[in-house]
Write a protein that holds these residues in place. Sequence first.
Motif, PDB file in Angstrom:
ATOM      1  N   LEU A  28       0.717  -1.220  -0.027  1.00 52.72           N
ATOM      2  CA  LEU A  28       0.016  -0.077  -0.087  1.00 52.72           C
ATOM      3  C   LEU A  28       0.836   1.414  -0.090  1.00 52.72           C
ATOM      4  N   LYS A  29       1.961   1.383   0.702  1.00 51.96           N
ATOM      5  CA  LYS A  29       2.868   2.410   1.074  1.00 51.96           C
ATOM      6  C   LYS A  29       3.190   2.887  -0.399  1.00 51.96           C
ATOM      7  N   MET A  30       3.761   1.862  -1.382  1.00 54.57           N
ATOM      8  CA  MET A  30       4.203   2.184  -2.723  1.00 54.57           C
ATOM      9  C   MET A  30       3.157   2.565  -3.582  1.00 54.57           C
ATOM     10  N   ARG A  86     -11.335   2.767   2.041  1.00 54.51           N
ATOM     11  CA  ARG A  86     -10.829   1.521   2.349  1.00 54.51           C
ATOM     12  C   ARG A  86      -9.473   1.768   3.097  1.00 54.51           C
ATOM     13  N   VAL A  87      -8.757   2.707   2.741  1.00 53.88           N
ATOM     14  CA  VAL A  87      -7.363   2.872   3.471  1.00 53.88           C
ATOM     15  C   VAL A  87      -7.240   3.847   4.533  1.00 53.88           C
ATOM     16  N   ALA A  88      -7.731   4.974   4.502  1.00 57.21           N
ATOM     17  CA  ALA A  88      -7.366   6.237   5.407  1.00 57.21           C
ATOM     18  C   ALA A  88      -8.294   5.857   6.689  1.00 57.21           C
ATOM     19  N   GLY A  89      -7.089   5.845   7.682  1.00 55.97           N
ATOM     20  CA  GLY A  89      -7.649   5.574   9.138  1.00 55.97           C
ATOM     21  C   GLY A  89      -8.069   4.205   9.398  1.00 55.97           C
ATOM     22  N   ASN A  90      -7.547   3.460   8.336  1.00 53.77           N
ATOM     23  CA  ASN A  90      -7.563   1.865   8.912  1.00 53.77           C
ATOM     24  C   ASN A  90      -6.374   1.248   8.969  1.00 53.77           C
ATOM     25  N   PHE A  91      -5.303   1.636   8.529  1.00 49.94           N
ATOM     26  CA  PHE A  91      -3.870   0.875   8.478  1.00 49.94           C
ATOM     27  C   PHE A  91      -2.801   2.134   9.288  1.00 49.94           C
ATOM     28  N   SER A  92      -2.021   1.498  10.208  1.00 52.24           N
ATOM     29  CA  SER A  92      -1.038   2.343  10.581  1.00 52.24           C
ATOM     30  C   SER A  92       0.258   2.396   9.737  1.00 52.24           C
ATOM     31  N   ASP A  93       1.150   3.273   9.926  1.00 52.42           N
ATOM     32  CA  ASP A  93       2.208   3.030   8.933  1.00 52.42           C
ATOM     33  C   ASP A  93       2.886   2.076   8.668  1.00 52.42           C
ATOM     34  N   LEU A 151       1.098  -0.331   6.061  1.00 54.93           N
ATOM     35  CA  LEU A 151       1.078  -0.046   4.807  1.00 54.93           C
ATOM     36  C   LEU A 151       2.126  -0.225   4.148  1.00 54.93           C
ATOM     37  N   GLU A 152       3.226  -0.891   4.758  1.00 55.56           N
ATOM     38  CA  GLU A 152       4.221  -1.589   4.074  1.00 55.56           C
ATOM     39  C   GLU A 152       4.045  -3.023   3.915  1.00 55.56           C
ATOM     40  N   SER A 153       3.123  -3.544   4.683  1.00 54.38           N
ATOM     41  CA  SER A 153       3.002  -4.952   4.790  1.00 54.38           C
ATOM     42  C   SER A 153       1.493  -5.593   4.151  1.00 54.38           C
TER      43      SER A 153
END
Length: 143
Positions: free
Chosen positions: A29-31, A64-71, A74-76
């Motif tokens: 996700l980060k990428m 689906r992403v905002a507020g649902n994942f920690s930093d 986002l990499e995993s």
Amino acid sequence: MELESVLAEKTVECITSRPYTSVSPDTCLKMALETLVELDVGCLMIEESGRLVGVFSEWDVLHRVAGNFSDAELESVSVSEVMSRDPTYVYESDSVAAVLTVLALCGCRHVPVLAADDTVAGIVSPKRLAAFLHDEVADRSPR
């Protein structure tokens, strides 16, 4: 050419649909988020073995992403976990009206374009569609 004629007679192939950006389903996700920002695009095509398997758009980021994942997450987490699967698409040979129909009925802002062999050929965005219609209709309209 009148708008009705453009919509019926011109094909999607006439609309600029390249460049487009794609990533694989296993992209983190980060990428994917960095790619959206760096390229200033609103949608990524998700391709696997040359085939469209989904899209990752601004909508997916907001819902689906905002507020649902920690930093760290986002990499995993892979983009395949939050992408819109089986997106509605058009073929290059479809009429321009087909793109407008997809935009109106599906509520999406970006429409993937496939070639006759089902490989990704591009993507139509509102900006590209507006530019095409302007070039085809607005400049030729009587004043």
